[in-house]
Motif scaffolding. Structure first.
Motif, PDB file in Angstrom:
ATOM      1  N   ARG A  10       1.297   3.446  -3.909  1.00 20.09           N
ATOM      2  CA  ARG A  10       0.607   2.139  -4.120  1.00 20.09           C
ATOM      3  C   ARG A  10       1.538   0.980  -3.774  1.00 20.09           C
ATOM      4  NH1 ARG A  10      -0.110  -1.996  -6.962  1.00 20.09           N
ATOM      5  NH2 ARG A  10       1.534  -1.521  -8.592  1.00 20.09           N
ATOM      6  N   VAL A  11       2.905   1.015  -4.516  1.00 25.63           N
ATOM      7  CA  VAL A  11       3.667  -0.294  -4.205  1.00 25.63           C
ATOM      8  C   VAL A  11       4.245  -0.073  -2.745  1.00 25.63           C
ATOM      9  CG1 VAL A  11       6.100  -0.845  -4.971  1.00 25.63           C
ATOM     10  CG2 VAL A  11       4.557   0.174  -6.667  1.00 25.63           C
ATOM     11  N   MET A  12       4.449   1.083  -2.199  1.00 24.56           N
ATOM     12  CA  MET A  12       5.059   1.163  -0.835  1.00 24.56           C
ATOM     13  C   MET A  12       3.805   0.510   0.226  1.00 24.56           C
ATOM     14  SD  MET A  12       7.728   4.030  -0.427  1.00 24.56           S
ATOM     15  CE  MET A  12       6.801   5.579  -0.761  1.00 24.56           C
ATOM     16  N   ARG A  13       2.642   1.119   0.041  1.00 24.20           N
ATOM     17  CA  ARG A  13       1.338   0.467   0.817  1.00 24.20           C
ATOM     18  C   ARG A  13       1.260  -0.717   0.507  1.00 24.20           C
ATOM     19  NH1 ARG A  13       0.408   1.837   5.271  1.00 24.20           N
ATOM     20  NH2 ARG A  13       0.102   4.197   4.853  1.00 24.20           N
ATOM     21  N   THR A  14       1.429  -1.464  -0.649  1.00 27.03           N
ATOM     22  CA  THR A  14       1.159  -2.826  -0.822  1.00 27.03           C
ATOM     23  C   THR A  14       2.249  -3.591  -0.060  1.00 27.03           C
ATOM     24  OG1 THR A  14       0.293  -2.150  -3.084  1.00 27.03           O
ATOM     25  CG2 THR A  14       0.776  -4.623  -2.621  1.00 27.03           C
ATOM     26  N   ILE A  15       3.629  -3.026  -0.133  1.00 26.58           N
ATOM     27  CA  ILE A  15       4.521  -3.958   0.476  1.00 26.58           C
ATOM     28  C   ILE A  15       4.321  -4.000   2.015  1.00 26.58           C
ATOM     29  CG2 ILE A  15       7.003  -4.102   1.066  1.00 26.58           C
ATOM     30  CD1 ILE A  15       7.680  -2.477  -1.563  1.00 26.58           C
ATOM     31  N   ARG A  16       3.916  -2.776   2.552  1.00 24.37           N
ATOM     32  CA  ARG A  16       3.579  -2.902   4.136  1.00 24.37           C
ATOM     33  C   ARG A  16       2.544  -3.669   4.462  1.00 24.37           C
ATOM     34  NH1 ARG A  16       4.928   1.344   7.653  1.00 24.37           N
ATOM     35  NH2 ARG A  16       6.928   1.219   6.401  1.00 24.37           N
ATOM     36  N   GLY A  66       9.304  -6.812  -0.853  1.00 27.85           N
ATOM     37  CA  GLY A  66       9.437  -5.307  -1.459  1.00 27.85           C
ATOM     38  C   GLY A  66       9.914  -5.524  -2.935  1.00 27.85           C
ATOM     39  N   HIS A  67      11.017  -6.091  -3.026  1.00 31.84           N
ATOM     40  CA  HIS A  67      11.802  -6.478  -4.339  1.00 31.84           C
ATOM     41  C   HIS A  67      10.464  -7.043  -5.157  1.00 31.84           C
ATOM     42  CE1 HIS A  67      14.982  -6.895  -1.305  1.00 31.84           C
ATOM     43  NE2 HIS A  67      14.986  -5.750  -1.542  1.00 31.84           N
ATOM     44  N   CYS A  68       9.890  -8.208  -4.836  1.00 29.65           N
ATOM     45  CA  CYS A  68       9.111  -8.639  -5.565  1.00 29.65           C
ATOM     46  C   CYS A  68       7.721  -7.870  -6.029  1.00 29.65           C
ATOM     47  CB  CYS A  68       8.364 -10.101  -5.048  1.00 29.65           C
ATOM     48  SG  CYS A  68       9.822 -11.270  -4.698  1.00 29.65           S
ATOM     49  N   ILE A  69       7.077  -7.273  -5.027  1.00 31.02           N
ATOM     50  CA  ILE A  69       5.997  -6.495  -5.316  1.00 31.02           C
ATOM     51  C   ILE A  69       6.375  -5.317  -6.223  1.00 31.02           C
ATOM     52  CG2 ILE A  69       4.292  -4.836  -4.306  1.00 31.02           C
ATOM     53  CD1 ILE A  69       4.114  -6.807  -1.845  1.00 31.02           C
ATOM     54  N   ALA A  70       7.491  -4.649  -5.913  1.00 31.18           N
ATOM     55  CA  ALA A  70       7.975  -3.613  -6.575  1.00 31.18           C
ATOM     56  C   ALA A  70       8.459  -3.703  -8.030  1.00 31.18           C
ATOM     57  CB  ALA A  70       9.177  -2.619  -5.910  1.00 31.18           C
ATOM     58  N   LYS A  71       8.675  -5.094  -8.279  1.00 28.19           N
ATOM     59  CA  LYS A  71       9.049  -5.325  -9.713  1.00 28.19           C
ATOM     60  C   LYS A  71       7.811  -5.925 -10.302  1.00 28.19           C
ATOM     61  CE  LYS A  71      12.184  -6.053 -12.989  1.00 28.19           C
ATOM     62  NZ  LYS A  71      11.500  -6.242 -14.198  1.00 28.19           N
ATOM     63  N   GLY A  72       6.732  -6.082  -9.799  1.00 26.25           N
ATOM     64  CA  GLY A  72       5.334  -6.410 -10.454  1.00 26.25           C
ATOM     65  C   GLY A  72       5.119  -7.694 -10.315  1.00 26.25           C
ATOM     66  N   VAL A  73       5.490  -8.405  -9.262  1.00 22.21           N
ATOM     67  CA  VAL A  73       5.054  -9.858  -9.256  1.00 22.21           C
ATOM     68  C   VAL A  73       3.687 -10.008  -8.558  1.00 22.21           C
ATOM     69  CG1 VAL A  73       5.753 -12.157  -8.050  1.00 22.21           C
ATOM     70  CG2 VAL A  73       7.458 -10.739  -8.699  1.00 22.21           C
ATOM     71  N   ASP A  74       2.966 -10.824  -9.228  1.00 20.77           N
ATOM     72  CA  ASP A  74       1.369 -10.761  -8.711  1.00 20.77           C
ATOM     73  C   ASP A  74       1.423 -11.167  -7.181  1.00 20.77           C
ATOM     74  OD1 ASP A  74      -1.386 -10.948  -9.379  1.00 20.77           O
ATOM     75  OD2 ASP A  74      -1.264 -13.090  -8.804  1.00 20.77           O
ATOM     76  N   VAL A  75       0.423 -10.240  -6.516  1.00 22.92           N
ATOM     77  CA  VAL A  75       0.419 -10.319  -5.128  1.00 22.92           C
ATOM     78  C   VAL A  75      -0.502 -11.647  -4.572  1.00 22.92           C
ATOM     79  CG1 VAL A  75      -0.769  -9.314  -3.257  1.00 22.92           C
ATOM     80  CG2 VAL A  75       0.409  -7.967  -4.484  1.00 22.92           C
ATOM     81  N   HIS A  76      -1.380 -11.928  -5.528  1.00 23.68           N
ATOM     82  CA  HIS A  76      -2.137 -13.250  -5.259  1.00 23.68           C
ATOM     83  C   HIS A  76      -1.017 -14.353  -5.263  1.00 23.68           C
ATOM     84  CE1 HIS A  76      -6.693 -12.496  -5.184  1.00 23.68           C
ATOM     85  NE2 HIS A  76      -5.908 -11.343  -5.238  1.00 23.68           N
ATOM     86  N   LEU A 102      10.112 -15.268 -13.379  1.00 20.09           N
ATOM     87  CA  LEU A 102      11.060 -14.744 -14.447  1.00 20.09           C
ATOM     88  C   LEU A 102      10.416 -14.055 -15.509  1.00 20.09           C
ATOM     89  CD1 LEU A 102      13.012 -18.208 -14.864  1.00 20.09           C
ATOM     90  CD2 LEU A 102      13.559 -16.427 -13.433  1.00 20.09           C
ATOM     91  N   ALA A 103       9.015 -14.108 -15.655  1.00 21.15           N
ATOM     92  CA  ALA A 103       8.492 -13.290 -16.811  1.00 21.15           C
ATOM     93  C   ALA A 103       8.449 -11.835 -16.220  1.00 21.15           C
ATOM     94  CB  ALA A 103       6.887 -13.870 -16.838  1.00 21.15           C
ATOM     95  N   LYS A 104       8.711 -11.704 -15.050  1.00 19.85           N
ATOM     96  CA  LYS A 104       8.775 -10.250 -14.462  1.00 19.85           C
ATOM     97  C   LYS A 104       9.855  -9.798 -14.330  1.00 19.85           C
ATOM     98  CE  LYS A 104       4.337  -8.949 -14.289  1.00 19.85           C
ATOM     99  NZ  LYS A 104       4.073  -8.110 -15.054  1.00 19.85           N
ATOM    100  N   GLY A 105      10.673 -10.634 -14.712  1.00 20.33           N
ATOM    101  CA  GLY A 105      12.313 -10.296 -14.331  1.00 20.33           C
ATOM    102  C   GLY A 105      12.731 -10.445 -12.756  1.00 20.33           C
ATOM    103  N   LEU A 106      12.036 -11.096 -12.254  1.00 19.20           N
ATOM    104  CA  LEU A 106      12.123 -11.284 -10.612  1.00 19.20           C
ATOM    105  C   LEU A 106      12.912 -12.656 -10.513  1.00 19.20           C
ATOM    106  CD1 LEU A 106      11.676 -11.989  -7.728  1.00 19.20           C
ATOM    107  CD2 LEU A 106      12.090  -9.628  -8.135  1.00 19.20           C
ATOM    108  N   LEU A 107      14.307 -12.439 -10.413  1.00 17.30           N
ATOM    109  CA  LEU A 107      14.974 -13.994 -10.306  1.00 17.30           C
ATOM    110  C   LEU A 107      14.681 -14.727  -9.028  1.00 17.30           C
ATOM    111  CD1 LEU A 107      16.071 -12.602 -12.975  1.00 17.30           C
ATOM    112  CD2 LEU A 107      18.298 -13.506 -12.325  1.00 17.30           C
TER     113      LEU A 107
END
Ligand SMILES: Cc1ncc(C[n+]2csc(CCOP(=O)(O)OP(=O)(O)O)c2C)c(N)n1
Length: 301
Positions: A10-16, A66-76, A102-107
């Motif tokens: 799911r994560v890889m497909r979302t990034i692509r 990819g880093h953002c999506i995989a770390k759980g940042v909201d896609v919207h 920052l809430a997701k730890g994505l600096l």
């Protein structure tokens, strides 16, 4: 295990799909700025970040979706950010190369090449001092690996035995500069030895290889064993079988009977709808106003 595999796909497909759509949208002229891509690198972000949770911090690169999506940042929120809308993760002020949550730890994805590794020393030091069990992960490219900032961060992480993981995404070029003549060693992982840090090379097209190496590094870091440098290779003497990482993943899990084609197709469809919705929402979201220029200038901690 099945849940992890489903999540990995799911994560890889979302990034692509996210990235392909961003490029289509960019071609319409509606997206401001520039949108560097990470298609083909999905196994790196997914393989590493699947081991992380909200205690952990990540710094991305200018190829940061990819880093953002995989770390759980909201896609919207990401899509709106790229569109420069107020509903974006940085209220539309960061754009593609500066998505942060920052809430997701994505600096942050980072427009500064080599800007992330030293930040991770800070978050890793904080995690160590506060005993949270958290780790810091810095993704960077082969070009960034030549910067003093990256090497200083490796040194500090080792000297202070920090729970830090350095992930060199080696795609063979720093923009148009071949690493064959700009990287003064056969590989990036060997440099780790100079700092007393374990260095490993993995095939960047193989989710399972990345996931395994990252799992060991994260476990070691959480247990106080210090940093690791993982070189994720998309090129060079250790390339994948030539297959795209998503295709390769699909072939592996279906051959082994772990996930069926219908499950994978359903994920594709759900992701396609998510991205479609995110684009529609971003397009109709408001743009920042003149007044917004003066907000978010200083951060209150
Ligand atoms: C400090 C800094 N120097 C130069 C640049 C211009 N620049 C943008 S991308 C890039 C190449 C980076 O190479 P690498 O880290 O290998 O990443 P790649 O884009 O090749 O994946 C450069 C030099 C920058 N953004 N920041």
């Amino acid at each position: 295990m099945t849940d992890t595999l489903r999540e990995a796909y799911r994560v890889m497909r979302t990034i692509r799909t996210f990235e392909e759509r961003v490029h289509e949208e960019f071609a319409t002229g509606e997206i401001p700025g520039f949108v560097p891509g990470c298609a083909g690198d999905e196994a790196s972000a997914a393989g590493v970040c699947l081991h992380l949770d909200d205690r952990d911090a990540v710094t991305g690169t200018h190829r940061g979706y990819g880093h953002c999506i995989a770390k759980g940042v909201d896609v919207h929120a990401m899509m709106a950010e790229i569109y420069g809308r107020t509903t974006g993760s940085c209220h539309g002020k960061g754009g593609s190369r500066h998505i942060a949550d920052l809430a997701k730890g994505l600096l942050g994805a980072n427009g500064v090449v080599g800007g992330g590794p030293q930040l991770i020393c800070g978050t890793a030091l904080a995690a160590k001092q506060q005993n949270t069990g958290g780790v810091g992960v810095a993704f960077f490219g082969d070009g960034a690996g030549n910067r003093g900032t990256t090497l200083e961060a490796l040194n500090l992480a080792s000297a202070w035995n920090l729970p830090a993981i350095f992930v060199a995404e080696h795609d063979g070029y720093a923009e148009a500069t071949s690493s064959a003549w700009s990287v003064a060693s056969d590989n990036i992982a060997d440099r780790a030895a100079g700092f007393g840090v374990p260095g490993v090379i993995v095939d960047g097209l193989d989710f399972f290889a990345v996931h395994e190496a990252a799992g060991e590094a994260v476990e070691r870091a959480r247990e106080g064993g210090g940093p690791t440098l993982i070189e994720v290779r998309f090129t060079g003497p250790n390339p994948g079988a030539g297959l795209d990482c998503l295709e390769r993943f699909r072939a592996a899990v279906t051959d082994r009977g772990e996930l069926g084609e219908p499950v994978l197709d359903a994920i594709d469809a759900a992701v396609a709808k998510l991205i479609e919705d995110a684009v529609a929402a971003a397009r109709s979201a408001p743009k920042p106003t003149r007044e917004d220029l003066e907000t978010d200038v200083y951060v209150s901690y």
